[in-house]
Design a protein around this motif. Sequence first.
Motif, PDB file in Angstrom:
ATOM      1  N   MET A  65       0.836  -1.202   0.000  1.00  0.00           N
ATOM      2  CA  MET A  65       0.000   0.000   0.000  1.00  0.00           C
ATOM      3  C   MET A  65       0.875   1.259   0.000  1.00  0.00           C
ATOM      4  O   MET A  65       0.598   2.216  -0.724  1.00  0.00           O
ATOM      5  CB  MET A  65      -0.923   0.010   1.217  1.00  0.00           C
ATOM      6  CG  MET A  65      -1.823   1.232   1.284  1.00  0.00           C
ATOM      7  SD  MET A  65      -2.940   1.203   2.688  1.00  0.00           S
ATOM      8  CE  MET A  65      -4.061  -0.077   2.138  1.00  0.00           C
ATOM      9  N   LEU A  66       1.927   1.230   0.796  1.00  0.00           N
ATOM     10  CA  LEU A  66       2.835   2.374   0.841  1.00  0.00           C
ATOM     11  C   LEU A  66       3.512   2.571  -0.514  1.00  0.00           C
ATOM     12  O   LEU A  66       3.561   3.691  -1.034  1.00  0.00           O
ATOM     13  CB  LEU A  66       3.881   2.184   1.947  1.00  0.00           C
ATOM     14  CG  LEU A  66       4.960   3.253   2.048  1.00  0.00           C
ATOM     15  CD1 LEU A  66       4.365   4.642   2.264  1.00  0.00           C
ATOM     16  CD2 LEU A  66       5.937   2.895   3.172  1.00  0.00           C
ATOM     17  N   MET A  67       4.013   1.480  -1.100  1.00  0.00           N
ATOM     18  CA  MET A  67       4.674   1.586  -2.404  1.00  0.00           C
ATOM     19  C   MET A  67       3.701   2.108  -3.449  1.00  0.00           C
ATOM     20  O   MET A  67       4.051   2.955  -4.270  1.00  0.00           O
ATOM     21  CB  MET A  67       5.225   0.220  -2.832  1.00  0.00           C
ATOM     22  CG  MET A  67       5.928   0.239  -4.182  1.00  0.00           C
ATOM     23  SD  MET A  67       7.427   1.246  -4.238  1.00  0.00           S
ATOM     24  CE  MET A  67       8.599   0.140  -3.472  1.00  0.00           C
ATOM     25  N   ARG A  68       2.472   1.634  -3.404  1.00  0.00           N
ATOM     26  CA  ARG A  68       1.464   2.072  -4.373  1.00  0.00           C
ATOM     27  C   ARG A  68       1.221   3.572  -4.251  1.00  0.00           C
ATOM     28  O   ARG A  68       1.157   4.293  -5.246  1.00  0.00           O
ATOM     29  CB  ARG A  68       0.170   1.290  -4.161  1.00  0.00           C
ATOM     30  CG  ARG A  68      -0.827   1.526  -5.247  1.00  0.00           C
ATOM     31  CD  ARG A  68      -2.044   0.605  -5.125  1.00  0.00           C
ATOM     32  NE  ARG A  68      -2.731   0.516  -6.390  1.00  0.00           N
ATOM     33  CZ  ARG A  68      -3.342   1.525  -6.986  1.00  0.00           C
ATOM     34  NH1 ARG A  68      -3.348   2.728  -6.430  1.00  0.00           N
ATOM     35  NH2 ARG A  68      -3.943   1.375  -8.143  1.00  0.00           N
ATOM     36  N   ARG A  69       1.082   4.069  -3.027  1.00  0.00           N
ATOM     37  CA  ARG A  69       0.854   5.507  -2.822  1.00  0.00           C
ATOM     38  C   ARG A  69       2.034   6.325  -3.332  1.00  0.00           C
ATOM     39  O   ARG A  69       1.862   7.354  -3.986  1.00  0.00           O
ATOM     40  CB  ARG A  69       0.617   5.808  -1.343  1.00  0.00           C
ATOM     41  CG  ARG A  69      -0.756   5.355  -0.847  1.00  0.00           C
ATOM     42  CD  ARG A  69      -1.017   5.932   0.540  1.00  0.00           C
ATOM     43  NE  ARG A  69      -1.419   7.318   0.389  1.00  0.00           N
ATOM     44  CZ  ARG A  69      -2.543   7.833   0.852  1.00  0.00           C
ATOM     45  NH1 ARG A  69      -3.393   7.068   1.518  1.00  0.00           N
ATOM     46  NH2 ARG A  69      -2.842   9.098   0.682  1.00  0.00           N
ATOM     47  N   LEU A  70       3.250   5.872  -3.011  1.00  0.00           N
ATOM     48  CA  LEU A  70       4.436   6.624  -3.421  1.00  0.00           C
ATOM     49  C   LEU A  70       4.609   6.613  -4.939  1.00  0.00           C
ATOM     50  O   LEU A  70       4.967   7.637  -5.539  1.00  0.00           O
ATOM     51  CB  LEU A  70       5.681   6.077  -2.727  1.00  0.00           C
ATOM     52  CG  LEU A  70       5.722   6.300  -1.215  1.00  0.00           C
ATOM     53  CD1 LEU A  70       6.899   5.556  -0.596  1.00  0.00           C
ATOM     54  CD2 LEU A  70       5.783   7.785  -0.878  1.00  0.00           C
ATOM     55  N   LEU A  71       4.351   5.462  -5.572  1.00  0.00           N
ATOM     56  CA  LEU A  71       4.430   5.401  -7.030  1.00  0.00           C
ATOM     57  C   LEU A  71       3.358   6.266  -7.681  1.00  0.00           C
ATOM     58  O   LEU A  71       3.608   6.914  -8.693  1.00  0.00           O
ATOM     59  CB  LEU A  71       4.301   3.956  -7.519  1.00  0.00           C
ATOM     60  CG  LEU A  71       5.557   3.104  -7.445  1.00  0.00           C
ATOM     61  CD1 LEU A  71       5.233   1.654  -7.800  1.00  0.00           C
ATOM     62  CD2 LEU A  71       6.646   3.645  -8.349  1.00  0.00           C
ATOM     63  N   GLN A  72       2.163   6.263  -7.113  1.00  0.00           N
ATOM     64  CA  GLN A  72       1.079   7.096  -7.648  1.00  0.00           C
ATOM     65  C   GLN A  72       1.480   8.567  -7.613  1.00  0.00           C
ATOM     66  O   GLN A  72       1.231   9.312  -8.565  1.00  0.00           O
ATOM     67  CB  GLN A  72      -0.208   6.875  -6.842  1.00  0.00           C
ATOM     68  CG  GLN A  72      -1.378   7.733  -7.281  1.00  0.00           C
ATOM     69  CD  GLN A  72      -1.902   7.391  -8.669  1.00  0.00           C
ATOM     70  OE1 GLN A  72      -1.898   6.247  -9.072  1.00  0.00           O
ATOM     71  NE2 GLN A  72      -2.340   8.403  -9.381  1.00  0.00           N
ATOM     72  N   ASP A  73       2.117   8.972  -6.511  1.00  0.00           N
ATOM     73  CA  ASP A  73       2.577  10.360  -6.398  1.00  0.00           C
ATOM     74  C   ASP A  73       3.708  10.660  -7.382  1.00  0.00           C
ATOM     75  O   ASP A  73       3.723  11.717  -8.013  1.00  0.00           O
ATOM     76  CB  ASP A  73       3.094  10.651  -4.987  1.00  0.00           C
ATOM     77  CG  ASP A  73       1.998  10.697  -3.945  1.00  0.00           C
ATOM     78  OD1 ASP A  73       0.804  10.696  -4.302  1.00  0.00           O
ATOM     79  OD2 ASP A  73       2.339  10.721  -2.742  1.00  0.00           O
ATOM     80  N   ALA A  74       4.663   9.743  -7.487  1.00  0.00           N
ATOM     81  CA  ALA A  74       5.857   9.985  -8.298  1.00  0.00           C
ATOM     82  C   ALA A  74       5.573   9.915  -9.786  1.00  0.00           C
ATOM     83  O   ALA A  74       6.021  10.774 -10.556  1.00  0.00           O
ATOM     84  CB  ALA A  74       6.944   8.970  -7.936  1.00  0.00           C
ATOM     85  N   HIS A  84      -0.034  -3.337 -14.522  1.00  0.00           N
ATOM     86  CA  HIS A  84      -0.463  -4.043 -15.727  1.00  0.00           C
ATOM     87  C   HIS A  84       0.407  -5.282 -15.956  1.00  0.00           C
ATOM     88  O   HIS A  84      -0.089  -6.332 -16.345  1.00  0.00           O
ATOM     89  CB  HIS A  84      -0.391  -3.112 -16.937  1.00  0.00           C
ATOM     90  CG  HIS A  84      -0.773  -3.777 -18.223  1.00  0.00           C
ATOM     91  ND1 HIS A  84      -2.088  -4.006 -18.572  1.00  0.00           N
ATOM     92  CD2 HIS A  84      -0.009  -4.274 -19.227  1.00  0.00           C
ATOM     93  CE1 HIS A  84      -2.117  -4.628 -19.738  1.00  0.00           C
ATOM     94  NE2 HIS A  84      -0.871  -4.796 -20.163  1.00  0.00           N
ATOM     95  N   CYS A  85       1.703  -5.158 -15.693  1.00  0.00           N
ATOM     96  CA  CYS A  85       2.635  -6.265 -15.941  1.00  0.00           C
ATOM     97  C   CYS A  85       2.651  -7.311 -14.839  1.00  0.00           C
ATOM     98  O   CYS A  85       2.738  -8.505 -15.127  1.00  0.00           O
ATOM     99  CB  CYS A  85       4.045  -5.721 -16.120  1.00  0.00           C
ATOM    100  SG  CYS A  85       4.253  -4.746 -17.622  1.00  0.00           S
ATOM    101  N   VAL A  86       2.575  -6.879 -13.585  1.00  0.00           N
ATOM    102  CA  VAL A  86       2.734  -7.836 -12.483  1.00  0.00           C
ATOM    103  C   VAL A  86       1.508  -7.970 -11.600  1.00  0.00           C
ATOM    104  O   VAL A  86       1.509  -8.759 -10.658  1.00  0.00           O
ATOM    105  CB  VAL A  86       3.968  -7.502 -11.603  1.00  0.00           C
ATOM    106  CG1 VAL A  86       5.239  -7.552 -12.412  1.00  0.00           C
ATOM    107  CG2 VAL A  86       3.820  -6.158 -10.929  1.00  0.00           C
ATOM    108  N   GLY A  87       0.475  -7.207 -11.865  1.00  0.00           N
ATOM    109  CA  GLY A  87      -0.725  -7.262 -11.039  1.00  0.00           C
ATOM    110  C   GLY A  87      -0.667  -6.227  -9.941  1.00  0.00           C
ATOM    111  O   GLY A  87       0.304  -5.480  -9.808  1.00  0.00           O
ATOM    112  N   PRO A  88      -1.726  -6.169  -9.142  1.00  0.00           N
ATOM    113  CA  PRO A  88      -1.800  -5.145  -8.096  1.00  0.00           C
ATOM    114  C   PRO A  88      -0.685  -5.294  -7.066  1.00  0.00           C
ATOM    115  O   PRO A  88      -0.276  -6.402  -6.746  1.00  0.00           O
ATOM    116  CB  PRO A  88      -3.166  -5.368  -7.450  1.00  0.00           C
ATOM    117  CG  PRO A  88      -3.746  -6.573  -8.064  1.00  0.00           C
ATOM    118  CD  PRO A  88      -2.877  -7.038  -9.166  1.00  0.00           C
ATOM    119  N   LEU A  89      -0.209  -4.154  -6.582  1.00  0.00           N
ATOM    120  CA  LEU A  89       0.836  -4.170  -5.564  1.00  0.00           C
ATOM    121  C   LEU A  89       0.317  -4.589  -4.198  1.00  0.00           C
ATOM    122  O   LEU A  89       1.078  -5.023  -3.358  1.00  0.00           O
ATOM    123  CB  LEU A  89       1.493  -2.787  -5.453  1.00  0.00           C
ATOM    124  CG  LEU A  89       2.304  -2.347  -6.661  1.00  0.00           C
ATOM    125  CD1 LEU A  89       2.870  -0.950  -6.437  1.00  0.00           C
ATOM    126  CD2 LEU A  89       3.431  -3.323  -6.929  1.00  0.00           C
TER     127      LEU A  89
END
Length: 130
Positions: A65-74, A84-89
Amino acid sequence: MNQETTTHQWLTGQQALARISDKELANALGYQSPNVIQMFKSGQMTVPLTKVPELANALDINPGMLMRRLLQDADPGLLHAVEHCVGPLCLSDGEKKLIAAIRKANPGKEPVPIMFDRNATTERVIEATD
């Protein structure tokens, strides 16, 4: 916290819930000064993605969840490409329950498509047959 909460506001709240000081959190992330934590919380600096495991562990939160939030921001495009390639984080609690139910209903077998009733009041999985 709601979806409109910024990541740095969310992290501030998670830190408060974990009852960990800026100094303790800085130490857990390998920083000597708590100033860097204050910069994360103010939004002046983004959390390096390489620090996600340590930060999630220190705050006792889901690292996906943390990685997803940070990637969404970045870079929302990068997040989309990764998922899309590896599925949901990360999976929601409901998704985790669904997967556990499928595995329980099909021990040792490859799962098959299932149908479920959205209005059902009990949790159950029905195995599809050929």
